[in-house]
Design an enzyme around this catalytic site. Structure first.
Site, PDB file in Angstrom:
ATOM      1  N   GLU A   1       0.829  -1.213   0.000  1.00 50.36           N
ATOM      2  CA  GLU A   1       0.000   0.000   0.000  1.00 50.36           C
ATOM      3  C   GLU A   1       0.857   1.253   0.000  1.00 50.36           C
ATOM      4  O   GLU A   1       1.803   1.363   0.782  1.00 50.36           O
ATOM      5  CB  GLU A   1      -0.887   0.014   1.251  1.00 50.36           C
TER       6      GLU A   1
ATOM      7  N   CYS B   1      -6.989  -1.671   8.803  1.00 49.43           N
ATOM      8  CA  CYS B   1      -5.671  -1.713   8.166  1.00 49.43           C
ATOM      9  C   CYS B   1      -5.202  -0.295   7.861  1.00 49.43           C
ATOM     10  O   CYS B   1      -4.062   0.070   8.127  1.00 49.43           O
ATOM     11  CB  CYS B   1      -5.706  -2.574   6.909  1.00 49.43           C
TER      12      CYS B   1
ATOM     13  N   HIS C   1      -1.180  -5.610   2.203  1.00 51.84           N
ATOM     14  CA  HIS C   1      -2.391  -6.438   2.236  1.00 51.84           C
ATOM     15  C   HIS C   1      -2.107  -7.768   1.547  1.00 51.84           C
ATOM     16  O   HIS C   1      -1.442  -7.800   0.506  1.00 51.84           O
ATOM     17  CB  HIS C   1      -3.544  -5.744   1.492  1.00 51.84           C
TER      18      HIS C   1
HETATM   19  N1  PCA Z   1      -7.966  -6.619   7.256  1.00 46.61           N
HETATM   20  C1  PCA Z   1      -8.835  -5.529   7.592  1.00 46.61           C
HETATM   21  C2  PCA Z   1      -8.616  -5.286   9.075  1.00 46.61           C
HETATM   22  C3  PCA Z   1      -7.909  -6.492   9.581  1.00 46.61           C
HETATM   23  C4  PCA Z   1      -7.462  -7.208   8.374  1.00 46.61           C
HETATM   24  O1  PCA Z   1      -6.730  -8.227   8.356  1.00 46.61           O
HETATM   25  C5  PCA Z   1      -8.640  -4.296   6.701  1.00 46.61           C
HETATM   26  O2  PCA Z   1      -8.301  -4.470   5.512  1.00 46.61           O
HETATM   27  O3  PCA Z   1      -8.852  -3.176   7.131  1.00 46.61           O
END
Ligand code: PCA
Length: 204
Positions: free
Chosen positions: A83, A146, A169
């Site tokens: 990201e 996140c 991610h």
């Molecule tokens: N993904 C979520 C929050 C925790 C996770 O593993 C997100 O993309 O915000």
């Protein structure tokens, strides 16, 4: 003996009714690992507003890592996504694991609208792809936990330029419920290989 350089990697506990989260599994598989010049310490964060960022921040205080990489699950991803930015916004599409459901709030009141990662995004993506693991960049970590944790790290790191940080991610596991929008899940071994290559690439 030269001291190894420290990477702190966090995952998230399961959320949204799932009993697994690939990022938590990554954190436990990488705990104490040595990757090239790096030693990896890990932790798993609660999917709870404020607490998640506080827990990670206390680990940074304790371990003094050179790199901070938070990871989380993105059900819509078919590749590992590094990201680029975090936004100062909480707009949850579902409650967090404590039942809190926030919409239209700032992560940090008065903070900048967006903050950019200080990780070497392009080198990390190339390293993962060179091992045959799909990786890409993304401009939005969403507006849920996140993004919140990423924003908290980057806000803190503005005053700690000797440290670099950001967010990755990862796709869902094939064993989890079907990913939305036709996204292709990724076996944990493949995700692990991509993340290991990305950590090794931090040395350059
Ligand atoms: N993904 C979520 C929050 C925790 C996770 O593993 C997100 O993309 O915000």
């Amino acid at each position: 003996m030269s001291e190894s350089r420290l990477v702190l990697l966090s995952g998230f506990e399961p959320f949204g009714g799932s009993d697994r989260n690939p990022s938590a599994e990554l954190a436990s598989l990488l705990a104490g690992a040595t990757i090239g010049a790096f030693r990896v310490e890990t932790t798993t964060l609660p999917v709870v507003t404020v607490e998640a960022g506080d827990v990670l921040s206390s680990f940074i205080d304790r371990l003094d890592p050179e790199f901070v990489i938070a990871t989380g699950e993105d059900g819509g991803a078919s590749a590992i996504r590094v990201e680029r930015r975090a936004v100062n916004r909480r707009d949850f599409s579902q409650p967090d694991n404590s039942g809190t459901h926030l919409r239209g709030e700032a992560v940090i009141e008065g903070g900048p609208e967006a903050l950019l990662t200080t990780l070497p995004v392009d080198a990390m993506i190339a390293a993962s792809r060179s091992r045959g693991v799909p990786a890409e960049t993304s401009l939005s970590a969403g507006t849920y936990l996140c993004n919140e944790v990423k924003y908290r790290i980057l806000h803190r790191l503005r005053d700690e330029p000797h440290r670099r940080g950001g967010f990755i991610h990862v796709p869902r596991l094939p064993e989890q419920s079907r990913s939305p929008r036709g996204a292709v899940p990724m076996p944990i071994e493949q995700t692990l290989e991509g993340i290991r290559a990305m950590i090794a690439a931090l040395a350059d």
